[in-house]
Design a protein around this motif. Sequence first.
Motif, short mmCIF file in Angstrom:
data_model
loop_
_atom_site.label_atom_id
_atom_site.label_comp_id
_atom_site.label_asym_id
_atom_site.label_seq_id
_atom_site.Cartn_x
_atom_site.Cartn_y
_atom_site.Cartn_z
N SER A 1 -63.72 -18.64 16.83
CA SER A 1 -65.13 -18.83 16.49
C SER A 1 -65.28 -19.88 15.39
O SER A 1 -66.13 -20.76 15.47
CB SER A 1 -65.74 -17.50 16.05
N GLY B 1 -66.22 -13.08 19.56
CA GLY B 1 -65.39 -14.20 19.97
C GLY B 1 -64.23 -13.71 20.82
O GLY B 1 -63.82 -12.55 20.73
N GLY C 1 -61.89 -14.52 14.64
CA GLY C 1 -63.16 -14.81 14.01
C GLY C 1 -63.06 -16.07 13.16
O GLY C 1 -63.70 -17.08 13.44
N THR D 1 -64.76 -8.93 17.68
CA THR D 1 -63.97 -10.10 18.07
C THR D 1 -62.68 -9.63 18.72
O THR D 1 -62.03 -8.70 18.23
CB THR D 1 -63.71 -11.00 16.86
#
Length: 564
Positions: free
Chosen positions: A269, A289, A293, A311
């Motif tokens: 991300s 994500g 992260g 995530t």
Amino acid sequence: MELQNLFKVSAIVAAMALTGCGGDIEVTPTVNDTSVNNSNNTTNNTGTDTGGTPTTPTDPVTPTNPCTSRTVSGTEVQGTFQAPHCVYGTDFAGKNLEIASDITFADLENDGAHVFKGALLIGENCNTTTGCSVPVNGPTLKVEAGATLAFTSGEAIIRIARGAKIDAIGTADKPISFTSANTIEAFDLANIGPQFADWGGIIINGKGLTNQCTNVERAENTCNANAEGIVSHFGGSDNADGSGHIKYANIWYAGSGPRDGGPGDDLNSLTLNAVGSGSSFEYLHIHQGFDDGIEFFGGASTIKNIVVTDTQDDAIDIDAGWKGKAQFIYVQHGTIKTKKDVTYQDSDGNPALIPAGSEGYMGNNGFETDGEKNKGADYSEVPASNPMIANVTVVTTDGNSIRDNRGSQAAKFDDAIQGQYYNALFVKSAAAQGGQDTKCIEFKDSDAAANAEADTLNFHNSVLACTTNFKSGSEPLPNGEDKEEWFKNAGSSLVLDGAQDVLAADGFSTNSTSTAITIAANDLSSLNDSFFTSVNYIGAVSNADTSSEWYKWVQKAVTAANND
């Protein structure tokens, strides 16, 4: 309330439909310009007024195009205004078009979004071995408070080159959103809503120190480490370098991988590649994500007031000699039901499929901490990662993650990692079910275990509140020190039997009246460091002050994640 409704009501985030971790999708927006030219609906168009007197006909009014424009090869290219959105084709931005001058994206009226079909590459990538030079001051990507940048492809990234900068400063009331197009009804062609890996994420390449380069390469200005996922270059010798600032922003549904390089070659991300301490990242919510992260590869950048929810891989991934600082980090692993098929490479590099409708867990580690990519005399200028981290909460699950079938745990220590943690709270409340793994902490290599025993890796005024504290079979401390005694650190920290009452009724803040937490917080004054805010509680956020801006930021993020 569904996340799409949250987006439409508050305009804090847009999200995207799944692209199967990286394949381009050609989106032809179906948004029609619904603006009405009322000048064509009056009697004046007939050439007379209501009394029959001849008049001059009124010309149609052309709506002003609010979309950003720039010059490409001598030609002005502007986004197409499809009210209320601006749509940018690959003639404006793409993987073969680098933006070499400052560019700004405004907050559009009526919840409009800037929608991109391709990558947004700010600054010119430079491999200095080819004769180019990294600029001292490259272009800046400016994103105004309240703006939404949405992407339609897993290949679409924001990449900030060395020397370039990002200036994305929102407010608590008008956060910036980096996401994709498919929460916007007109761009959600499959009508399934957003999901992880809908777009690539943000990559920032800095000039800081990384042990992916040798001492000689730095001296000769040939440090050109390869970024993961989509190759570009980073690294240098300036850990005070500034690559810009992101504050009050959401980064949702990003990441993908593995990429062409095979397992581990992923898009996160937010990737901070040797980004220096002249940069800052505050008040971010990173959600769902498909890889990490935030991942650090060296440098000394700082993060503060960060929420990472659902995530797939690691919330915070540290590697390659990161010397930064972090405070107020809230991590929550969760669950998902996929909305379309997900294809990717598994850990062995083989094709893998997660079918649409699959229900599963998200999250491997709250913190995956790796000290070094390389070691030895050739890399001596950049020793292993050694961050200072304060006030974190990691809430794990009892499930194995949907992508790699690995358990959810709070922290993994590997590759000679060092570091000091203050006021940490690690939580796992569920008992083991169906053979799932309930560990909280893992030592993956003997060097990290040795650092723990040498107190160069330590916890202070922290609480381990897990059903199982340490992974069975992980590396023992080499001289026989008990791991629980190591964590307790001469009584400054606490090991509990499960979560007990450490969390407040809201499920995320530390319970200020907990009967289980019998130790005091570290007020951090002994650190003598202006970065750290003095506190009187353990964990990322306290229930004692629900009116604070930080509490409200976490509350909004957790509510949105729980409703997804």
